[in-house]
Design an enzyme around this catalytic site. Sequence first.
Site, short mmCIF file in Angstrom:
data_model
loop_
_atom_site.label_atom_id
_atom_site.label_comp_id
_atom_site.label_asym_id
_atom_site.label_seq_id
_atom_site.Cartn_x
_atom_site.Cartn_y
_atom_site.Cartn_z
N ASP A 73 0.82 -1.22 0.00
CA ASP A 73 0.00 0.00 0.00
C ASP A 73 0.86 1.27 0.00
O ASP A 73 0.43 2.30 -0.50
CB ASP A 73 -0.95 0.02 1.21
CG ASP A 73 -2.24 -0.74 0.89
OD1 ASP A 73 -2.72 -0.65 -0.26
OD2 ASP A 73 -2.76 -1.44 1.78
N CYS A 383 16.35 -6.42 -11.45
CA CYS A 383 17.02 -7.07 -10.32
C CYS A 383 17.40 -8.50 -10.68
O CYS A 383 18.33 -8.70 -11.45
CB CYS A 383 16.18 -6.96 -9.05
SG CYS A 383 17.21 -7.07 -7.58
N GLU A 407 23.71 -17.75 -5.80
CA GLU A 407 22.44 -17.93 -5.06
C GLU A 407 21.81 -19.27 -5.46
O GLU A 407 21.29 -19.98 -4.60
CB GLU A 407 21.47 -16.78 -5.39
CG GLU A 407 20.12 -16.93 -4.68
CD GLU A 407 19.11 -15.83 -5.02
OE1 GLU A 407 19.42 -14.93 -5.85
OE2 GLU A 407 18.00 -15.86 -4.46
N HIS A 509 15.34 -1.35 -8.63
CA HIS A 509 13.91 -1.49 -8.91
C HIS A 509 13.33 -0.15 -9.35
O HIS A 509 12.83 0.61 -8.50
CB HIS A 509 13.17 -1.96 -7.65
CG HIS A 509 13.50 -3.35 -7.25
ND1 HIS A 509 12.70 -4.42 -7.57
CD2 HIS A 509 14.55 -3.86 -6.56
CE1 HIS A 509 13.24 -5.53 -7.08
NE2 HIS A 509 14.36 -5.21 -6.47
N GLU A 511 10.64 0.41 -10.68
CA GLU A 511 9.18 0.43 -10.49
C GLU A 511 8.76 1.10 -9.17
O GLU A 511 7.63 1.55 -9.05
CB GLU A 511 8.61 -0.99 -10.58
CG GLU A 511 8.94 -1.95 -9.43
CD GLU A 511 10.25 -2.69 -9.58
OE1 GLU A 511 11.13 -2.22 -10.34
OE2 GLU A 511 10.43 -3.74 -8.92
N1 GLN Z 1 17.72 -12.88 -5.53
C1 GLN Z 1 18.49 -11.81 -6.07
C2 GLN Z 1 19.40 -11.18 -5.03
O1 GLN Z 1 19.16 -11.28 -3.85
C3 GLN Z 1 17.62 -10.76 -6.73
C4 GLN Z 1 16.69 -10.05 -5.79
C5 GLN Z 1 15.58 -9.30 -6.47
O2 GLN Z 1 15.21 -9.60 -7.62
N2 GLN Z 1 14.97 -8.37 -5.77
O3 GLN Z 1 20.35 -10.53 -5.37
#
Ligand code: GLN
Length: 536
Positions: A73, A383, A407, A509, A511
């Site tokens: 929100d 990202c 990862e 990001h 967005e």
């Molecule tokens: N998993 C990835 C990282 O931690 C990308 C994270 C994401 O897309 N917000 O770097």
Amino acid sequence: MSKAKFIFVTGGVTSSLGKGIIASALGNLFQSRGYKTTILKLDPYLNVDPGTLNPYEHGECYVTQDGAETDLDLGHYERFLNIPTSQLNNVTTGSIYNTVIERERKGDFLGKTVQIIPHITDEIKNRILKLEKNKKFKIIIIEIGGTVGDIESLPYIEALRQFKFERKNDVAVVHLTLLPFLSATGELKTKPTQHSVKTMLQSGVQPDVIVCRSEQPLTESVKRKIALFCNIEYASVIESVDVDTIYEVPIKMLEQKLDSVVSKILGFKSLNKINNSVWKKRLQKIKHSKSDLVIGIIGKYVELKDSYKSIFESITHASAFLGLGVSINWIQSDQITHKNIAKEVAGCHGVIVAPGFGDRGINGKIIAVQHARENNVPFLGICLGMQIAVIEFFRNVCGHKTAHSSEMNPKTKYPVIDLMKNQLDVINKGGTMRLGSYRCKLLKSSKCYQAYKSEDIMERHRHRYELNNKYRQELINHGMSLVGTNEDLDLVEIIEIDKHPWFVGVQFHPEYQSTFINPHPLFISFINATLLNLKS
Ligand code: GLN
């Protein structure tokens, strides 16, 4: 500046009625009349913040400039008010209890028994008053999450009761409910609304205004009934009928005089004139745009669209600005194979690979990036989407087929995406990613520079992994351009492929920064590229 005025927004009958949108629309109206406004979300769950919650539980996790992981929100608040929020704008029961228990351990309560009333309710009121103390706002809207009657939101309703008593003339309570339509009898039913107001009265809170969500307009007799049974003025029964776009809600609420009804309760003698002409023009553009463009969004949570709320809204903002209609093709990443990719993205004039965590759907995303790269389809990787673009390039162009992010595969020989150094010792999962706004320097020769028209930008982050600097040169040698960097931290933030019409991956990001009035330059540039693709 004089004291602030407070508007509480509560919800009854069901969840998901759109309290966040009503709060945002009301904020937008006060803001458009020149009153500095902010909105605070009180969330009743015990998590300290939603950062550790799965998107299936809670939708998108929104990130503020100052690095708070918050409820989605807050994204609406920023998109409607066109000003940033901060960590002060989201409070959860978990964070309230955390503070109170820490204070108890320090001995702050001097031997008293620590209780929900007054200690938890005092802390809730403190958090509300913090926004008044920084003296920036005339209007503070407080949205209470959940539905009245929930055990979890009781301390918030009790804090509201006390607050209303203490600041009588500075508080208005707007209660949002649903009027179900029974097609068998052709009637809108008011009973659930009456019951939800009774539930509030049991907690000692009388709503001042009732906003009724319904599929049909309210008749005069329905409004009279609600006014009578719920002890409110006839003019304080506000209808909120379903609309095509959330950006129409402020205009509907203005027609219903929600802001002027609320201002009277708050003791305003008069209201400033409204200036919302830009908003109205933009809205007309949405309504009259034709929908030929299709954008594919590839992610692992696409069955729950709230997981990608800000991306969807950013596309809406940019397309409204450009006067173009855009429809979205949501594509489940773990369903994508080499065999079906052409079919999955057929008809998409551009694709976005969404952010995310963990292994599920990664191969599908890599295949989708390869397809976009090889077929000159405009591509925006956000990202994880940017990280996937680097992995794909390192595998298929640089020729190291086993390259991966550490990862997904901690043992990979080519960790082209790797954990950031300062993440190595991190043990706790909550609030420990690279979060919030960071500077990024752009190369003047890049497509991103053309979009932003600036060499220095600030964007918000939420991740632990980064492009591994060890492989920078090899990527460049094969035609990937590393066009955005954070010089202080020596990190690559943006990649492009020069030979491609529009191929951009961003570690941040974008967005989170797009608003209805200020659409994000990167989304505008991306949509323009998809339009060129459509025309060709
Ligand atoms: N998993 C990835 C990282 O931690 C990308 C994270 C994401 O897309 N917000 O770097």
